[in-house]
Design a protein around this motif. Structure first.
Motif, PDB file in Angstrom:
ATOM      1  N   TYR A  61      -6.360   7.359   3.764  1.00 34.31           N
ATOM      2  CA  TYR A  61      -5.779   6.199   3.099  1.00 34.31           C
ATOM      3  C   TYR A  61      -5.908   6.337   1.584  1.00 34.31           C
ATOM      4  O   TYR A  61      -4.960   6.104   0.843  1.00 34.31           O
ATOM      5  CB  TYR A  61      -6.483   4.937   3.601  1.00 34.31           C
ATOM      6  CG  TYR A  61      -5.951   3.642   3.038  1.00 34.31           C
ATOM      7  CD1 TYR A  61      -6.773   2.822   2.273  1.00 34.31           C
ATOM      8  CD2 TYR A  61      -4.645   3.228   3.269  1.00 34.31           C
ATOM      9  CE1 TYR A  61      -6.296   1.621   1.757  1.00 34.31           C
ATOM     10  CE2 TYR A  61      -4.161   2.043   2.758  1.00 34.31           C
ATOM     11  CZ  TYR A  61      -4.992   1.249   2.000  1.00 34.31           C
ATOM     12  OH  TYR A  61      -4.513   0.072   1.477  1.00 34.31           O
ATOM     13  N   ALA A  62      -7.070   6.761   1.137  1.00 34.91           N
ATOM     14  CA  ALA A  62      -7.287   6.936  -0.299  1.00 34.91           C
ATOM     15  C   ALA A  62      -6.327   7.976  -0.858  1.00 34.91           C
ATOM     16  O   ALA A  62      -5.752   7.808  -1.937  1.00 34.91           O
ATOM     17  CB  ALA A  62      -8.734   7.334  -0.573  1.00 34.91           C
ATOM     18  N   LYS A  63      -6.161   9.045  -0.130  1.00 35.49           N
ATOM     19  CA  LYS A  63      -5.273  10.117  -0.614  1.00 35.49           C
ATOM     20  C   LYS A  63      -3.851   9.613  -0.748  1.00 35.49           C
ATOM     21  O   LYS A  63      -3.135   9.942  -1.712  1.00 35.49           O
ATOM     22  CB  LYS A  63      -5.317  11.309   0.339  1.00 35.49           C
ATOM     23  CG  LYS A  63      -6.606  12.116   0.248  1.00 35.49           C
ATOM     24  CD  LYS A  63      -6.605  13.279   1.222  1.00 35.49           C
ATOM     25  CE  LYS A  63      -7.934  14.016   1.133  1.00 35.49           C
ATOM     26  NZ  LYS A  63      -8.082  14.994   2.226  1.00 35.49           N
TER      27      LYS A  63
ATOM     28  N   TYR B 158      -1.104  -8.047   8.500  1.00 30.51           N
ATOM     29  CA  TYR B 158      -1.587  -7.380   7.284  1.00 30.51           C
ATOM     30  C   TYR B 158      -3.039  -6.964   7.448  1.00 30.51           C
ATOM     31  O   TYR B 158      -3.965  -7.588   6.907  1.00 30.51           O
ATOM     32  CB  TYR B 158      -1.392  -8.308   6.065  1.00 30.51           C
ATOM     33  CG  TYR B 158       0.063  -8.609   5.840  1.00 30.51           C
ATOM     34  CD1 TYR B 158       0.621  -9.815   6.267  1.00 30.51           C
ATOM     35  CD2 TYR B 158       0.905  -7.673   5.251  1.00 30.51           C
ATOM     36  CE1 TYR B 158       1.975 -10.076   6.107  1.00 30.51           C
ATOM     37  CE2 TYR B 158       2.256  -7.929   5.087  1.00 30.51           C
ATOM     38  CZ  TYR B 158       2.783  -9.129   5.522  1.00 30.51           C
ATOM     39  OH  TYR B 158       4.123  -9.387   5.359  1.00 30.51           O
ATOM     40  N   PRO B 159      -3.272  -5.894   8.229  1.00 30.28           N
ATOM     41  CA  PRO B 159      -4.641  -5.405   8.397  1.00 30.28           C
ATOM     42  C   PRO B 159      -5.171  -4.824   7.086  1.00 30.28           C
ATOM     43  O   PRO B 159      -4.396  -4.441   6.202  1.00 30.28           O
ATOM     44  CB  PRO B 159      -4.492  -4.310   9.459  1.00 30.28           C
ATOM     45  CG  PRO B 159      -3.066  -3.873   9.374  1.00 30.28           C
ATOM     46  CD  PRO B 159      -2.285  -5.077   8.939  1.00 30.28           C
ATOM     47  N   LEU B 160      -6.488  -4.765   7.001  1.00 32.00           N
ATOM     48  CA  LEU B 160      -7.138  -4.247   5.791  1.00 32.00           C
ATOM     49  C   LEU B 160      -7.716  -2.857   6.046  1.00 32.00           C
ATOM     50  O   LEU B 160      -8.158  -2.553   7.157  1.00 32.00           O
ATOM     51  CB  LEU B 160      -8.250  -5.204   5.348  1.00 32.00           C
ATOM     52  CG  LEU B 160      -7.788  -6.606   4.945  1.00 32.00           C
ATOM     53  CD1 LEU B 160      -8.988  -7.504   4.631  1.00 32.00           C
ATOM     54  CD2 LEU B 160      -6.847  -6.543   3.746  1.00 32.00           C
TER      55      LEU B 160
ATOM     56  N   GLY C 164       0.846  -1.197   0.000  1.00 29.32           N
ATOM     57  CA  GLY C 164       0.000   0.000   0.000  1.00 29.32           C
ATOM     58  C   GLY C 164       0.875   1.237   0.000  1.00 29.32           C
ATOM     59  O   GLY C 164       1.964   1.240  -0.573  1.00 29.32           O
ATOM     60  N   PRO C 165       0.447   2.287   0.658  1.00 29.85           N
ATOM     61  CA  PRO C 165       1.268   3.499   0.735  1.00 29.85           C
ATOM     62  C   PRO C 165       2.632   3.245   1.385  1.00 29.85           C
ATOM     63  O   PRO C 165       3.565   4.017   1.167  1.00 29.85           O
ATOM     64  CB  PRO C 165       0.422   4.452   1.583  1.00 29.85           C
ATOM     65  CG  PRO C 165      -0.983   3.966   1.419  1.00 29.85           C
ATOM     66  CD  PRO C 165      -0.888   2.488   1.247  1.00 29.85           C
TER      67      PRO C 165
ATOM     68  N   ASP D  67       2.477   2.268  12.052  1.00 28.32           N
ATOM     69  CA  ASP D  67       1.736   3.498  12.389  1.00 28.32           C
ATOM     70  C   ASP D  67       0.352   3.540  11.746  1.00 28.32           C
ATOM     71  O   ASP D  67      -0.331   4.570  11.806  1.00 28.32           O
ATOM     72  CB  ASP D  67       2.542   4.728  11.965  1.00 28.32           C
ATOM     73  CG  ASP D  67       2.766   4.797  10.458  1.00 28.32           C
ATOM     74  OD1 ASP D  67       3.262   5.833   9.983  1.00 28.32           O
ATOM     75  OD2 ASP D  67       2.449   3.805   9.761  1.00 28.32           O
ATOM     76  N   GLY D  68      -0.059   2.432  11.153  1.00 29.90           N
ATOM     77  CA  GLY D  68      -1.330   2.432  10.433  1.00 29.90           C
ATOM     78  C   GLY D  68      -2.514   2.837  11.286  1.00 29.90           C
ATOM     79  O   GLY D  68      -3.379   3.613  10.871  1.00 29.90           O
TER      80      GLY D  68
END
Lengths: 440, 629
Positions: free
Chosen positions: B380-382, B369-371, B303-304, B344-345
């Protein structure tokens, strides 16, 4: 004393002998005791119907129901129930054990019930084929206890066991419904009921030069205790377990530093191994079936005669992942013969993929050496209306595996290794029966 | 359940594939296979007095009744009368009805090959209103049925497959197909068959206070008793027979000089130009994404968090070498919108967590691996948009490969925000047990925006998994975005039957190019073409069947073959035609996937030239129009 292939010795032992390591003779003494002593007294009267219906009340019977000598799990007789739509029928026995337990059965004491049953023509949508029972507590209340339930498909003799742990002190066991056949079709036979209260404390002592490991196996549960690798020079070991009282058999198996293996059965009776046909060499001699927990491995030795030219050697077995219900399949079964993997290309009679009744396609192996096993409570045929029913496996039997291992087998000593490839501590136990090498 | 596209450990394996149809048949046994002439089905349709849908076609009559849960009980639209409604008014192709809690307006629209049914429900109350919806027909003379594309060997069964939300029933004289259409219906879909009654249901629909929703589905009556005839009619209705431009293979992205378990070097930026040419060229991989997934502090960074370790120059160097070796190759990088494994999610994306019913965060079957939910405008989208920018503009790929696009390991989110249409409903009381939100519906607006962005940047996009909503299907088809299914189970191909019929190879069992060729034949058994998967496999056979698969504009899918405007690919024997007399070049492949010269006899029938294809086990054939070159 039963002789085995070299290195395996079974000794009768009733008293512990203390052996100095300086003694030349490789004597190994294994003592197994239990409290209560096995076989444990059965609280059920006339459990196998050898005395007819003595001790049993019957309800909703017809002339066709009753004690029969046409089928029996043991002895001569069993109790037969014919299915009738809308009719709940069965037998019961009141006040199992003493009229009143004095002192009461303490809370937390397991009450174990088991029975054998065989059936044909059952209606999967019909009522129960099971046992039932009730207990009364000291405080005046009562409740049902957990009792065996049999699958609603045709099956040969199968034993089911249930264990109930009351949360309050129990005054008496009201009644045991020893056979219930509710709103059913076909017929069922019941035999060899068993009920016991309490725990079994089993202990073993081993005196043997240079013990490498000591393992305790149960026929019902598989490996119960494993000493692991003991320190060099260990000449004595002991262990114990405590469990609900089950109709079970145990083996204490000792391996010494030279690779010799010694066993002691408890109780001493040999289990009923299937008779080997000509050309067959059974692989299991501990119990007729082996139970391997996820992530564990067991090895078995067998001696093959000379393999005639033009003949093949087939490895055959039945295997499943233990589960309460049919629930799909998982990659569990892994095997080696004489150190070489038994791989997918050696599979015979089955294709590499199969289809569930709900249309889903599945591989028979993950990669080439880990085979998918059905989650199942037994090896009996799967109801064609079950979504997991395998539509395109020979005889719709997903449990039987046959491998052409001619290239792996040899005359003389062969070592067969079974592995449960599931994740230790998470995966299901693997049940394997009837493993054999067949020359034909 | 879609799986992540990751590289697997190598084992030597030989596939024992089930053989496709290939036994030689006598001439008069060979079927004539050509595109059907598409004409409007000569059916009649009416709303009955009870507002059920009654269809008649060549002596067959189908009556589709509908049920809507109320509290308590049911309101039903049946053939003779409606019950539970007060009252039902039928006027031509529309009907209105009302209960104490909702109003219903039904409209049927006659389409060339189907009847589209649109039920607009309006909640009359100021509370959330649960409605279980069932549409079903009694077909006691059925011969077989499929749910979600799967052929069912049971008397009763159900399936929940949003990618193929169909119930298809074959009778001796025809067939009926039911297809859920609107977004929520597809997501919630339950296709079922129960002792001769077949239907499609939504057991999770909720109307917000005073809200309206239109539940749409289609009924496909046919006088042909064939699953693929139904699927092809549905494909025409949905408009998904768009051109698939070229082949695909994952390749490269390995660390320098990385080797597989057999000691062979995998494609990486230090590979020779010859290796690039062989790998990409022999797989005819016009689209060749790098599937390398990196790690951040020991965990996969998909992901990011990937941007914390991603090195643009690493990929630029590889892609430059790819293009030097194979100028026509189109590069891409892996992208996924479901993961962030960095520590840090929970703080960084506190409002973006995908929640389980018990209040814990959902994960990919591994708490490491959290969703997360990429909802338009959230943090998150940004940050994911920055990842896409990195791929498209910093590295400067030709395209994007998007994995687990519709959703990952969790279907539903149990928390805010609510998707406005979903809940668990008690089947006995018909009350809402709890609200829930479809991950697909929640993230769809953001995903559609990103697709628009990617297309606006003139990048190509390839996606893992079929569309599961009507909105996404329309957008994807408009852009002609190819999507595929993984094939750990080959029956996953059924999920592509209502979109681009593409099967990704099976990386678990494919170890050689012959394995891959035989998996192509398995895919053709479901009317699908093939994309290469494992970069562990170097194809040494060229040309191979895959060399003749693209471009293809599907016209008809069939069991064992696919007919496209440009080419026909088949793993089954038959007499094949494009439906005209256009000249064709033929390519025949033996059981090892090697092209073998063979002249195919022709038969002319009704003005069409048929090519006689006779195949043994594991053989196949490609017929390519010369005017499509």
């Amino acid at each position: 004393m039963r002789k085995h292939w070299r290195g395996w010795k079974t000794l009768a032992a009733s008293a512990a002998l203390f052996l100095f390591p300086l003694l030349a003779a490789a004597e190994c003494t294994i003592t197994v005791t239990s409290d209560p002593a096995m076989p444990v007294a059965n609280l059920v009267k006339n459990p196998g119907f050898e005395e007819g219906v003595t001790g049993w009340d019957q309800f909703s019977m017809t002339a066709a129901d009753g004690v029969t000598d046409a089928e029996a799990h043991s002895g001569k007789f069993s109790f037969k129930l014919i299915g009738q739509k809308g009719v709940n029928k069965g037998i019961r026995q009141g006040r199992i054990g003493p009229q009143e337990f004095n002192p009461p059965i303490p809370a937390g004491t397991p009450i174990t019930v088991s029975a054998w049953c065989k059936s044909v023509g059952m209606n999967p949508d019909g009522g129960a084929c099971s046992l039932s029972g009730t207990i009364s507590y000291v405080d005046g209340t009562d409740s049902y206890i957990t009792t065996p339930v049999f699958p609603k498909v045709a099956h040969d003799w199968i034993k089911q066991t249930a264990c109930y742990v009351p949360k309050k002190d129990v005054k008496w066991i009201d009644q045991l419904y020893g056979a219930l056949y509710y709103d059913q079709a076909g017929q069922a036979w019941f035999d060899d009921l068993f009920m016991a209260v309490g725990k079994l404390k089993l202990a073993y002592k081993v005196a043997c030069p240079n013990i490498k490991s000591v393992r305790l196996y149960s026929e019902e549960r598989g490996l119960l205790k494993d000493s692991g690798l003991l320190a060099k020079g260990t000449n004595a070991a002991e262990g114990s377990i405590e469990s609900p009282i089950l109709l079970d058999h145990f083996i204490v198996q000792v391996e010494d530093a030279d690779g010799n293996v010694y066993r002691e059965r408890y109780p001493k009776e040999e289990p009923a191994f299937a008779k080997a046909a000509e050309g067959e060499t059974p692989l299991f001699d501990r119990f007729p079936r082996e139970i391997l927990a996820a992530g564990t491995t067991e090895s078995y030795a067998a001696t093959l005669p000379a393999i005639p030219a033009g003949k093949s050697v087939t490895l055959e077995l039945k295997a499943r992942a233990d589960s309460e219900n049919i629930a799909g399949c998982a990659p569990v079964l892994q095997m080696q013969l004489n150190g070489k993997d038994v791989t997918l290309d050696k599979l015979v009679e089955r294709k590499a993929r199969f289809t569930f009744a709900d249309g889903r396609d599945n591989p028979v192996a993950q990669g080439i050496k880990v085979f998918y096993l059905y989650y199942a409570p037994n090896f009996f045929p799967i109801d064609p209306q079950n979504p997991y029913f395998p539509t395109d496996i020979p005889r719709n039997d997903p449990y039987t595996f046959k491998f052409n291992v001619t290239a792996l087998a040899k005359e003389g000593k062969n070592l067969f290794t079974l592995q449960n490839a599931g994740v230790a501590g998470k995966g299901s136990a693997m049940i394997v029966e009837g493993a054999k090498l067949v020359i034909r | 359940m879609m799986t992540k596209t990751i590289f697997a450990c190598v084992l030597s394996v030989c596939i024992l594939s089930a053989a496709p149809q290939g036994a030689r048949a006598a001439d008069n046994d060979l079927p004539f296979i050509a595109p059907k002439t598409v004409a409007a089905a000569p059916y009649t349709v009416e709303l009955t007095p009870g507002a059920a849908v009654k269809i008649a076609l060549k002596g067959n009559t189908y009556v589709l009744t509908s049920e809507f849960s109320t509290i308590p009980g049911w309101a039903k639209l049946e053939e003779q009368a409606a019950t539970g409604f007060n009252p039902v008014k039928v006027a031509g192709s529309t009907a209105t009805a009302e209960t104490a809690s909702f109003t219903l307006k039904r409209e049927i629209r006659k389409q060339p090959e189907c009847v589209e049914v649109c039920d607009t429900l309006t909640n009359k109350s100021g509370e959330n209103l649960p409605v279980i919806i069932r549409h079903q027909a009694r077909l006691p003379d059925f011969t077989s049925f499929r749910l979600g594309g799967r052929k069912i060997a049971l008397k009763r069964a159900q399936a929940a497959e949003p990618q193929n939300p169909t119930t298809i029933v074959l009778t001796p004289t025809g067939s009926v197909g039911l297809l859920a259409l609107d977004d929520a219906f597809r997501i919630h879909v339950l296709n079922y068959g129960l002792n001769g009654v077949f239907g499609v249901a939504d057991q999770n629909r909720v109307l917000a206070p005073h809200a309206s929703t239109t539940v749409r589905f289609a009924i496909f009556p046919s006088d042909v008793s064939d699953y693929y005839a139904q699927i092809n009619a549905m494909r025409r209705f949905l408009g998904v027979n768009f051109r698939i431009d070229g082949g695909f293979a994952f390749g490269g992205g390995r660390v320098d000089h990385e080797k597989n378990n057999e000691g062979r070097e995998l494609l990486n930026r230090k590979s020779s130009l010859e290796d690039f040419k062989t790998f990409i060229g022999n797989k005819d991989a016009k689209f060749c994404p790098s599937s390398r997934v990196e790690r951040y502090k020991g965990k996969y960074a998909e992901g990011p968090d990937w941007l914390m370790v991603a090195n643009a120059d690493f990929y630029k160097e590889q892609f430059a070498r790819e293009k030097e070796a194979v100028p026509w190759v189109q590069t891409a990088l892996y992208f996924s919108n479901n993961f962030y494994a960095a520590e840090d999610g929970k703080e960084k994306y506190a409002e973006c967590r995908l929640m389980n019913p018990d209040g814990s965060q959902a994960d990919y079957r591994d708490p490491n691996y959290p969703l997360w939910l990429a909802i338009d405008g959230n943090a998150y989208a940004k940050d994911l948009e920055k990842t896409l920018d990195f791929i498209m503009f910093t590295v400067g790929t030709d395209g994007v490969y998007w994995d687990e696009f519709e959703r990952s390991a969790a279907d539903y989110h149990f928390g805010d925000p609510w998707d406005g249409v979903s809940a668990d409903i008690d089947p006995q009381t018909h009350q809402i047990t709890r609200l829930k939100s479809s991950v697909t519906l929640l993230t769809q607006p953001w995903r559609l925006k990103q697709v628009d962005r990617i297309m606006a940047a003139k990048k190509y996009l390839i996606i893992n998994g079929a569309p599961t909503t009507d909105s996404m299907l329309k957008a994807m088809a408009n852009y002609k975005v190819p999507r595929f299914t993984e094939t750990g189970s080959i029956t996953n191909c059924l999920g592509m039957h209502l979109y681009s019929p593409i099967a990704l190879g099976d990386h678990v069992t494919e170890r050689t190019d012959v394995d891959c060729y035989r998996w192509m034949l398995q895919a053709l058994n479901f009317g699908c073409v093939y994309y290469w998967y494992s970069d562990q496999v170097v194809c040494h056979i060229h040309p191979n069947l895959g060399s003749y698969m693209f471009p293809i504009t599907p016209v008809e899918l069939g069991e064992g073959y696919i007919i496209g405007k440009e080419r026909i690919l088949t793993a089954k024997s038959g007499l094949f035609s494009f439906g005209d007399a256009a000249p064709v070049e033929t390519h025949f492949f033996n059981a090892q996937g090697v092209e073998t010269p063979k002249t195919l006899p022709t038969v002319v029938k009704d003005g069409k030239t048929y090519y006689k294809v006779e195949l043994e086990e594991f053989e196949s054939c490609a017929l390519v129009r010369k005017d499509a070159q």
